[in-house]
Design an enzyme around this catalytic site. Structure first.
Site, PDB file in Angstrom:
ATOM      1  N   HIS A  22       0.742  -1.126   0.175  1.00  0.00           N
ATOM      2  CA  HIS A  22      -0.217  -0.142  -0.032  1.00  0.00           C
ATOM      3  C   HIS A  22       0.828   1.280   0.015  1.00  0.00           C
ATOM      4  O   HIS A  22       0.332   2.435   0.033  1.00  0.00           O
ATOM      5  CB  HIS A  22      -0.899  -0.184   1.269  1.00  0.00           C
ATOM      6  CG  HIS A  22      -2.039  -0.967   1.249  1.00  0.00           C
ATOM      7  ND1 HIS A  22      -2.829  -1.046   0.247  1.00  0.00           N
ATOM      8  CD2 HIS A  22      -2.353  -1.984   2.174  1.00  0.00           C
ATOM      9  CE1 HIS A  22      -3.629  -2.380   0.292  1.00  0.00           C
ATOM     10  NE2 HIS A  22      -3.275  -2.872   1.603  1.00  0.00           N
ATOM     11  N   ASP A  69      -2.228 -10.639  -2.988  1.00  0.00           N
ATOM     12  CA  ASP A  69      -2.850 -10.191  -1.681  1.00  0.00           C
ATOM     13  C   ASP A  69      -4.501  -9.788  -2.008  1.00  0.00           C
ATOM     14  O   ASP A  69      -4.803  -9.365  -3.029  1.00  0.00           O
ATOM     15  CB  ASP A  69      -2.141  -8.931  -1.048  1.00  0.00           C
ATOM     16  CG  ASP A  69      -2.599  -8.583   0.433  1.00  0.00           C
ATOM     17  OD1 ASP A  69      -2.041  -9.121   1.317  1.00  0.00           O
ATOM     18  OD2 ASP A  69      -3.707  -7.837   0.478  1.00  0.00           O
ATOM     19  N   HIS A  88      -6.100  -7.502  -0.819  1.00  0.00           N
ATOM     20  CA  HIS A  88      -6.318  -5.645  -1.059  1.00  0.00           C
ATOM     21  C   HIS A  88      -5.402  -5.377  -2.292  1.00  0.00           C
ATOM     22  O   HIS A  88      -4.450  -5.963  -2.370  1.00  0.00           O
ATOM     23  CB  HIS A  88      -5.828  -5.225   0.403  1.00  0.00           C
ATOM     24  CG  HIS A  88      -6.537  -5.626   1.482  1.00  0.00           C
ATOM     25  ND1 HIS A  88      -6.058  -6.703   2.405  1.00  0.00           N
ATOM     26  CD2 HIS A  88      -7.532  -5.184   2.143  1.00  0.00           C
ATOM     27  CE1 HIS A  88      -6.813  -6.543   3.332  1.00  0.00           C
ATOM     28  NE2 HIS A  88      -7.855  -5.898   3.296  1.00  0.00           N
ATOM     29  N   ASP A 105      -4.617 -13.175   2.878  1.00  0.00           N
ATOM     30  CA  ASP A 105      -5.787 -12.811   3.329  1.00  0.00           C
ATOM     31  C   ASP A 105      -6.828 -13.113   2.503  1.00  0.00           C
ATOM     32  O   ASP A 105      -8.185 -12.770   2.858  1.00  0.00           O
ATOM     33  CB  ASP A 105      -5.906 -11.411   3.835  1.00  0.00           C
ATOM     34  CG  ASP A 105      -5.087 -10.301   2.799  1.00  0.00           C
ATOM     35  OD1 ASP A 105      -4.688 -10.905   1.897  1.00  0.00           O
ATOM     36  OD2 ASP A 105      -4.563  -9.195   3.047  1.00  0.00           O
TER      37      ASP A 105
HETATM   38  C1  FKS Z   1     -10.701  -3.234   7.890  1.00  0.00           C
HETATM   39  C2  FKS Z   1     -10.252  -1.950   7.598  1.00  0.00           C
HETATM   40  C3  FKS Z   1      -9.189  -2.148   6.458  1.00  0.00           C
HETATM   41  C4  FKS Z   1      -6.600  -1.718   6.360  1.00  0.00           C
HETATM   42  C5  FKS Z   1      -6.564  -3.109   5.867  1.00  0.00           C
HETATM   43  C6  FKS Z   1      -5.037  -3.085   5.269  1.00  0.00           C
HETATM   44  C7  FKS Z   1      -4.474  -4.265   4.701  1.00  0.00           C
HETATM   45  C8  FKS Z   1      -3.252  -4.533   4.382  1.00  0.00           C
HETATM   46  C9  FKS Z   1      -2.658  -5.653   3.604  1.00  0.00           C
HETATM   47  C10 FKS Z   1      -1.030  -5.761   3.680  1.00  0.00           C
HETATM   48  F1  FKS Z   1      -0.715  -6.442   2.705  1.00  0.00           F
HETATM   49  F2  FKS Z   1      -0.559  -4.487   3.435  1.00  0.00           F
HETATM   50  F3  FKS Z   1      -0.831  -5.933   4.771  1.00  0.00           F
HETATM   51  N1  FKS Z   1      -8.051  -1.557   7.119  1.00  0.00           N
HETATM   52  N2  FKS Z   1     -12.177  -3.219   8.441  1.00  0.00           N
HETATM   53  O1  FKS Z   1      -3.008  -6.626   3.936  1.00  0.00           O
HETATM   54  O2  FKS Z   1      -3.000  -5.377   2.264  1.00  0.00           O
HETATM   55 ZN    ZN Z   2      -4.215  -7.502   2.576  1.00  0.00          ZN
END
Ligand code: FKS
Ligand code: ZN
Length: 343
Positions: free
Chosen positions: A160, A196, A198, A285
């Site tokens: 990110h 991932d 996200h 994830d």
């Molecule tokens: C959840 C709220 C979202 C942010 C999630 C970040 C994910 C991080 C990721 C990384 F690989 F960077 F670690 N909060 N209700 O998994 O993409």
């Molecule tokens: Zn993620």
């Protein structure tokens, strides 16, 4: 496969994050890396080694010096202002505000460079952030030296983090630093395959106008999921980079057959690009029991991901990103690697 790991990852420990109206324990916690390392040892994946230390110039090839400097000094300044706890941003740069003028005030700078409130900086965060980048850079160096595959067990994660922004538990973009290192070591083209859950908005932004790094992302649709503001299917790159970014957003509830089809599409695009090396941003994830995610992959599917990646017949650097179902994180992450090795 050799694993690169630094115990310094544990020096970054988020005190917590804001979800809805509650301050909750952080999902991105040191236990994650410890459990993955334990599983690496349990299955006898291969040697585990520490990172080499790289100079600041390796970081500023990808990131703005102002961002790197903020990550290094924010907490010291926070304390000097008489504050306790970790440094959190809480004012953000929205459209219509200045992007060309970095304010002097610490809160201003945290807001200028930060894009969410889940990514705090503690007194020792920088050492973990730097170690994570060094782990990725070391992995890249080993691939350049002829290794077929390396596991960079990075923590904190990186995908990110953009050239001049941090957020989403990420501070420096480990995968992007590794890709740049591979190019600097002589690779002509590098592909980044981000699996991932996200969208890797930082990785996309960093290489969006370039054609020497292909960025392919399989992720939850930004219409419904974090990071929301990037990762739509119509983002294909810009200028020289036109055609060198591929987004494959999938809906909440996606199961293996649909996810696998997206991976087939990604692999075809990577092969058509003809990279000298591939960096896999490895998040697990996508797992069905992940507490913050909504895809439905099962543990055995991670092995297939590894196998399909091996079929690329390219040198591969796996860079650890997300995954929050800690009870299963070791099995899921290492399944990708054993799936690769067994092919
Ligand atoms: C959840 C709220 C979202 C942010 C999630 C970040 C994910 C991080 C990721 C990384 F690989 F960077 F670690 N909060 N209700 O998994 O993409
Ligand atoms: Zn993620």
């Amino acid at each position: 496969m050799i694993t690169v790991f630094s115990p310094d990852h544990a020096l970054h420990q988020s005190p917590g994050e804001l979800i809805y109206s509650e301050f909750v324990p952080a999902f991105e916690k040191p236990e994650r890396a410890a459990l993955i390392l334990a599983r690496v040892k349990e299955v006898g994946l291969g040697e585990v080694r520490g990172p080499d230390v790289f100079p600041a110039e390796a970081l500023t090839k990808i990131h703005a010096p102002g961002l790197v400097n903020l990550l290094m000094t924010a907490h010291e300044e926070w304390v000097a202002m008489g504050r306790t706890g970790a440094a959190y941003p809480y004012t953000w740069a929205a459209r219509g505000m200045r992007a060309d003028r970095v304010p002097k005030n610490l809160d201003g700078r945290l807001g200028f460079y930060g894009f969410d409130c889940g990514t705090p900086i503690t007194a020792t965060s920088w050492r973990a952030i730097k170690a994570s980048a060094d782990v990725a850079l070391t992995g890249a160096e080993m691939i350049s030296a002829g290794e077929r595959a390396v596991f960079a067990l990075c923590r904190p994660p990186g995908h990110h983090a953009g050239s001049d922004h941090f957020g989403g538990y990420c501070f420096l973009n480990n995968a992007a630093l590794a890709a740049q290192k591979l190019l600097d070591d002589g690779a002509r083209r590098v592909a980044i395959l981000d699996v991932d859950y996200h969208h890797g908005n930082g990785t996309q932004q960093i290489f969006y106008r370039r054609n020497d790094v292909l960025v392919v992302n399989i992720h939850a649709d930004p219409d419904e999921e974090y990071p929301y503001m990037l990762g739509f299917s119509d983002e294909s790159g810009e200028a020289a980079g036109e055609g060198f970014n591929l987004n494959l957003p999938l809906p909440w509830g996606t199961q293996w057959p649909e996810w696998r089809a997206a991976l087939e599409t990604s692999i075809a695009r990577v092969l058509a690009f003809g990279p000298d090396a591939v960096v896999v941003s490895l998040g697990v994830d996508t797992y069905k029991n992940d507490p913050i995610s909504k895809f439905r992959l099962e543990s055995e599917h991670f092995m297939v991901i590894g196998r399909m990646t091996a079929n690329l017949m390219k040198p591969v650097l796996f860079v650890m990103e997300g995954g929050y179902a800690v009870a299963e994180i070791g099995v899921n992450a290492v399944n990708v690697l054993t799936g690769f090795d067994d092919s």
